[in-house]
Write an enzyme that holds these catalytic residues in place. Structure first.
Site, mmCIF file in Angstrom:
data_model
loop_
_atom_site.group_PDB
_atom_site.id
_atom_site.type_symbol
_atom_site.label_atom_id
_atom_site.label_comp_id
_atom_site.label_asym_id
_atom_site.label_seq_id
_atom_site.Cartn_x
_atom_site.Cartn_y
_atom_site.Cartn_z
ATOM 1 N N LYS A 127 8.137 -10.373 -0.192
ATOM 2 C CA LYS A 127 7.022 -9.471 -0.486
ATOM 3 C C LYS A 127 5.926 -10.304 -1.127
ATOM 4 C CE LYS A 127 5.960 -5.100 -0.113
ATOM 5 N NZ LYS A 127 6.385 -4.099 0.902
ATOM 6 N N ASP A 167 0.995 -3.281 3.397
ATOM 7 C CA ASP A 167 1.631 -2.396 2.419
ATOM 8 C C ASP A 167 0.470 -1.662 1.745
ATOM 9 O OD1 ASP A 167 4.399 -1.862 1.015
ATOM 10 O OD2 ASP A 167 3.010 -2.100 -0.647
HETATM 11 P P1 NDP Z 1 -1.445 3.081 1.751
HETATM 12 O O1 NDP Z 1 -2.264 2.162 0.921
HETATM 13 O O2 NDP Z 1 -1.810 3.333 3.166
HETATM 14 O O3 NDP Z 1 -1.371 4.524 1.027
HETATM 15 C C1 NDP Z 1 -0.876 4.652 -0.264
HETATM 16 C C2 NDP Z 1 -1.028 6.104 -0.676
HETATM 17 O O4 NDP Z 1 -0.407 6.303 -1.929
HETATM 18 C C3 NDP Z 1 -2.468 6.536 -0.853
HETATM 19 O O5 NDP Z 1 -2.588 7.915 -0.571
HETATM 20 C C4 NDP Z 1 -2.714 6.262 -2.335
HETATM 21 O O6 NDP Z 1 -3.757 7.056 -2.896
HETATM 22 C C5 NDP Z 1 -1.375 6.647 -2.923
HETATM 23 N N1 NDP Z 1 -1.097 5.876 -4.135
HETATM 24 C C6 NDP Z 1 -1.066 4.530 -4.273
HETATM 25 N N2 NDP Z 1 -0.808 4.197 -5.544
HETATM 26 C C7 NDP Z 1 -0.665 5.357 -6.207
HETATM 27 C C8 NDP Z 1 -0.395 5.679 -7.564
HETATM 28 N N3 NDP Z 1 -0.191 4.712 -8.481
HETATM 29 N N4 NDP Z 1 -0.312 6.995 -7.899
HETATM 30 C C9 NDP Z 1 -0.501 7.971 -6.984
HETATM 31 N N5 NDP Z 1 -0.771 7.730 -5.692
HETATM 32 C C10 NDP Z 1 -0.854 6.441 -5.317
HETATM 33 O O7 NDP Z 1 0.057 2.531 1.637
HETATM 34 P P2 NDP Z 1 1.307 2.849 2.573
HETATM 35 O O8 NDP Z 1 1.232 4.255 3.053
HETATM 36 O O9 NDP Z 1 1.452 1.748 3.528
HETATM 37 O O10 NDP Z 1 2.519 2.712 1.525
HETATM 38 C C11 NDP Z 1 3.028 3.822 0.786
HETATM 39 C C12 NDP Z 1 4.417 3.489 0.261
HETATM 40 O O11 NDP Z 1 5.289 3.220 1.379
HETATM 41 C C13 NDP Z 1 4.536 2.243 -0.629
HETATM 42 O O12 NDP Z 1 5.577 2.459 -1.560
HETATM 43 C C14 NDP Z 1 4.959 1.161 0.358
HETATM 44 O O13 NDP Z 1 5.603 0.077 -0.282
HETATM 45 C C15 NDP Z 1 5.911 1.956 1.224
HETATM 46 N N6 NDP Z 1 6.180 1.390 2.541
HETATM 47 C C16 NDP Z 1 5.170 1.145 3.427
HETATM 48 C C17 NDP Z 1 5.456 0.638 4.685
HETATM 49 C C18 NDP Z 1 4.406 0.473 5.716
HETATM 50 O O14 NDP Z 1 4.762 0.187 6.882
HETATM 51 N N7 NDP Z 1 3.124 0.638 5.413
HETATM 52 C C19 NDP Z 1 6.839 0.272 5.065
HETATM 53 C C20 NDP Z 1 7.840 0.647 4.100
HETATM 54 C C21 NDP Z 1 7.502 1.172 2.868
HETATM 55 P P3 NDP Z 1 -5.336 6.680 -2.689
HETATM 56 O O15 NDP Z 1 -5.681 7.217 -1.329
HETATM 57 O O16 NDP Z 1 -6.001 7.394 -3.799
HETATM 58 O O17 NDP Z 1 -5.425 5.180 -2.751
#
Ligand code: NDP
Length: 447
Positions: A127, A167
């Site tokens: 990571k 991510d």
């Molecule tokens: P994105 O950046 O596309 O989206 C993240 C989302 O979570 C946004 O809606 C963001 O809000 C919200 N968010 C981020 N930080 C916080 C916080 N501290 N409190 C509340 N809301 C928060 O990321 P992903 O969708 O790619 O990733 C989401 C999760 O999934 C993570 O845990 C990641 O590690 C996991 N993951 C992702 C994979 C992938 O293929 N992308 C694969 C496996 C796991 P805002 O819009 O306000 O920024």
């Protein structure tokens, strides 16, 4: 060899890794389930496999210097944690978020090792990322940062060495900027990043894979109890990549999705989010990059509650898909009191360890992130395969493979997690992911 004991093992780990609570949390959740298994299997105990698997192969940190739109020179810190490469090239995403620290990336890298093993594909775990905050930055600033980040990272990665992906804060746009820079510096065109644009080596269905995969995993959990999504209510947190495609697949399979969320709060649409409303959410979050609160202007039947998460909304199914530790013990109790029967983690470690204990006490269907969200990295693995073969499979072909992989992951969890009357998916995923990596380490001898 003396048997492992959880408390003394954790004390040693905390002493060696001070100030990294998320890493401690991730290891404790795994060690709790693994230690009894290791004690029963002396070959792992005698070879100190757990000690080796909780120490990264290497940690790389570097300065990232870039210039903002006003001509100021800005300095951030970049990292790549190459956690364990026993069963394949390092693989795992890059996170750009102001909260990123080495401890965050070590927790994510550690989880990634077990997750990648569960996919059945040959991938080690890693990571990386930076404390760079993309919020409010112009496109030109994002590009300059991505190029500066890759200018340093490129010397540590390669298609057979380490293949990063996206991510939080790193989507298709950022991957493209970084891939362009890698290609320019290295003067080679190889699949060194996944999540690429379809025009230059990306895989169909990679964008959808994590969210779709999480719903396919939930489908398998429901099937064990002869149940399905029809007529079920679902709450989803997050509104980024994972959440959007979780919502899309849930709608397609007959569930009613009531919520999504962002950092500012959560959106509740009691009429259900349909495909048209989801398209509006995607416009707000991916293009306009504004708060979800804007949704209520177009759909006044919905409410946006600032500063809160969606776990108080009565539901059958919950899909935490935003970030780590977004669902605590109290939230878990609320979900249980409201009759929730299934929690499936799109995000990495969204539930605190105390919340997980509540799910276990109630013996609900609880799919931990390392199993439930492994579809994303699995399709990244298939993107590497397609790049090596220099071909591109159709969306339908990849989606079918994704469904097959999620079924296999579920079966692996059942193999090790079947208990009297319920399935302990945490135990199943932790042991199922551990065995392959541990056996590789045993075969290699003392390394
Ligand atoms: P994105 O950046 O596309 O989206 C993240 C989302 O979570 C946004 O809606 C963001 O809000 C919200 N968010 C981020 N930080 C916080 C916080 N501290 N409190 C509340 N809301 C928060 O990321 P992903 O969708 O790619 O990733 C989401 C999760 O999934 C993570 O845990 C990641 O590690 C996991 N993951 C992702 C994979 C992938 O293929 N992308 C694969 C496996 C796991 P805002 O819009 O306000 O920024």
């Amino acid at each position: 060899m003396q048997k492992l004991e959880l408390n003394s093992f954790m004390q040693g780990l905390i002493r060696r890794n001070p100030g990294q609570p998320e890493f401690h949390q991730a290891v404790e959740e795994v060690a709790e389930k693994l230690i009894p298994f290791i004690n029963e299997n002396p070959k792992y105990l005698d070879a100190s496999i757990l000690e080796r698997m909780t120490e990264p192969d290497r940690v790389i940190s570097f300065r990232v210097t870039w210039m903002d739109d006003d001509g100021n020179i800005r300095v951030n810190r970049g990292h790549r944690v190459q956690f364990n490469g026993a069963i394949g090239p390092y693989k795992g995403g890059l996170r750009f978020d102001k909260s990123v620290s080495l401890g965050t990336l070590k927790f994510l890298g550690f989880e990634q090792v077990l997750k990648n093993s569960l996919t059945t594909l040959p991938m080690g775990g890693a990571k990386g990322g930076s404390d760079f905050n993309p919020k409010g930055k112009s496109e030109a600033e994002i590009m300059r940062f991505c190029q500066a980040f890759m200018t340093e990272l490129y010397r540590y990665i390669g298609k057979d060495t380490d293949v990063p992906a996206g991510d939080i804060g790193v989507g298709g746009r950022e991957v493209s900027f970084m891939f362009g820079q890698y290609r320019r510096i290295a003067n080679e065109y190889t699949g060194v990043l996944t999540g690429k644009n379809l025009a230059f080596g990306g895989s169909n269905a990679r964008t959808e894979a994590t969210g779709y995969g999480s719903v396919y995993f939930a489908k398998e959990m429901l099937a064990v109890r002869n149940d399905d999504f029809n007529g079920k209510k679902a709450v989803v947190s997050g509104s980024g990549n994972v959440a959007q495609y979780t919502v899309e697949k849930l709608i397609q399979l007959g569930a009613t999705v009531l919520t999504v969320s962002d950092r500012g709060g959560f959106l509740h649409d009691p009429d259900g989010i349909d495909a048209e409303k989801l398209a509006h959410i995607q416009q707000l979050k991916n293009v306009d990059r504004v708060s979800l609160g804007e949704y209520t202007k177009k759909y006044p039947g919905a409410t946006y509650t600032e500063g809160e998460r969606p776990w108080g909304v009565k539901t059958d199914l919950a899909f935490p898909s935003a970030t780590q530790n977004e669902l605590d013990e109290k939230d878990a109790e609320t979900l249980m009191a409201n009759g929730c029967i299934l929690v499936c983690e799109g995000a990495n470690m969204p539930s605190t360890n105390k919340a997980v204990k509540v799910f276990e006490k109630h013996q609900i269907m609880y799919g931990p992130g390392k199993a439930a969200n492994a579809g994303g990295v699995a399709i990244s693995g298939l993107e590497m395969t397609q790049n090596s073969m220099r071909l591109q499979w159709s969306f339908e072909e990849v989606d079918e493979k994704l469904q097959g992989i999620m079924k296999k992951i579920h079966a692996k969890c059942m193999k090790y997690g079947q208990e009297d009357g319920w399935v302990d998916y945490v135990k199943g995923a932790n042991i199922g992911g551990f065995v392959k990596v541990a056996d590789a380490l045993l075969a290699y001898g003392v390394i």
